[in-house]
Design an enzyme around this catalytic site. Structure first.
Site, PDB file in Angstrom:
ATOM      1  N   CYS A  39       0.988  -1.151  -0.052  1.00  0.00           N
ATOM      2  CA  CYS A  39      -0.166   0.004   0.027  1.00  0.00           C
ATOM      3  C   CYS A  39       0.871   1.247  -0.044  1.00  0.00           C
ATOM      4  O   CYS A  39       1.636   1.595   1.032  1.00  0.00           O
ATOM      5  CB  CYS A  39      -0.938  -0.091   1.119  1.00  0.00           C
ATOM      6  SG  CYS A  39      -1.652   1.426   1.672  1.00  0.00           S
ATOM      7  N   CYS A  91      -0.101   3.943   2.812  1.00  0.00           N
ATOM      8  CA  CYS A  91       0.482   3.474   3.986  1.00  0.00           C
ATOM      9  C   CYS A  91       1.928   3.759   4.267  1.00  0.00           C
ATOM     10  O   CYS A  91       2.341   4.319   5.301  1.00  0.00           O
ATOM     11  CB  CYS A  91       0.365   2.118   4.248  1.00  0.00           C
ATOM     12  SG  CYS A  91      -1.353   1.564   4.083  1.00  0.00           S
TER      13      CYS A  91
END
Ligand code: ZN
Length: 146
Positions: free
Chosen positions: A70, A73
């Protein structure tokens, strides 16, 4: 917490420590493994450590639900680390890898990451989906850090 003691769960061994009122949390060490109870940085947790931390801690616990694939993230990680430096030991900062622990992500119905949840005594106080920059993150966490 009526007796003034604060229960803090060790990020290293998962042991629950009872810290007497007036004792400095920031300098406290675990009675079981002797590691510092706060290192000014997020602690990675698996499902078992996650349950201990959110269930037994007397301080608010903020969890970053993330995964290695991700991008947002990773982009938010430095902001989360900066917030941990600023706000520990008023709050505990944890990171849970949703790929490694899908059951925990499923329990909280997490579909998109990053996803942040603030817990106190196992209850959800706040939840935020999507990345935040450092100042937005600090502003979001401020009410819980007392
Ligand atoms: Zn310990």
């Amino acid at each position: 917490m009526a007796d003034g003691d604060t229960h803090i769960v060790c990020p290293s061994c998962g042991g629950t420590n009872r810290i007497g009122a007036g004792k400095a949390l920031i300098a406290a060490k675990c009675g079981k493994c002797h590691e510092p109870l706060f290192e000014g940085q997020p602690a990675a947790v698996d499902a078992a450590a996650f349950d201990k931390q959110i269930g037994r801690s007397d301080i608010p616990v903020v969890v970053d639900f993330w995964a290695d694939w991700c991008g947002p993230c990773h982009a938010m990680a430095p902001s989360f680390e900066a917030a941990a430096r600023d706000l520990e030991p008023k709050m505990r900062f944890l990171k849970l890898d949703t790929e490694a622990e899908p059951a925990i992500a499923g329990r909280y119905n997490i579909r998109g990451i990053p996803n942040l949840i603030v817990f106190k005594h196992g209850k959800i106080l706040a939840q935020q989906a999507g990345a935040m920059n450092a100042s937005a993150l600090k502003a979001w966490l401020a009410p819980f850090a007392g």
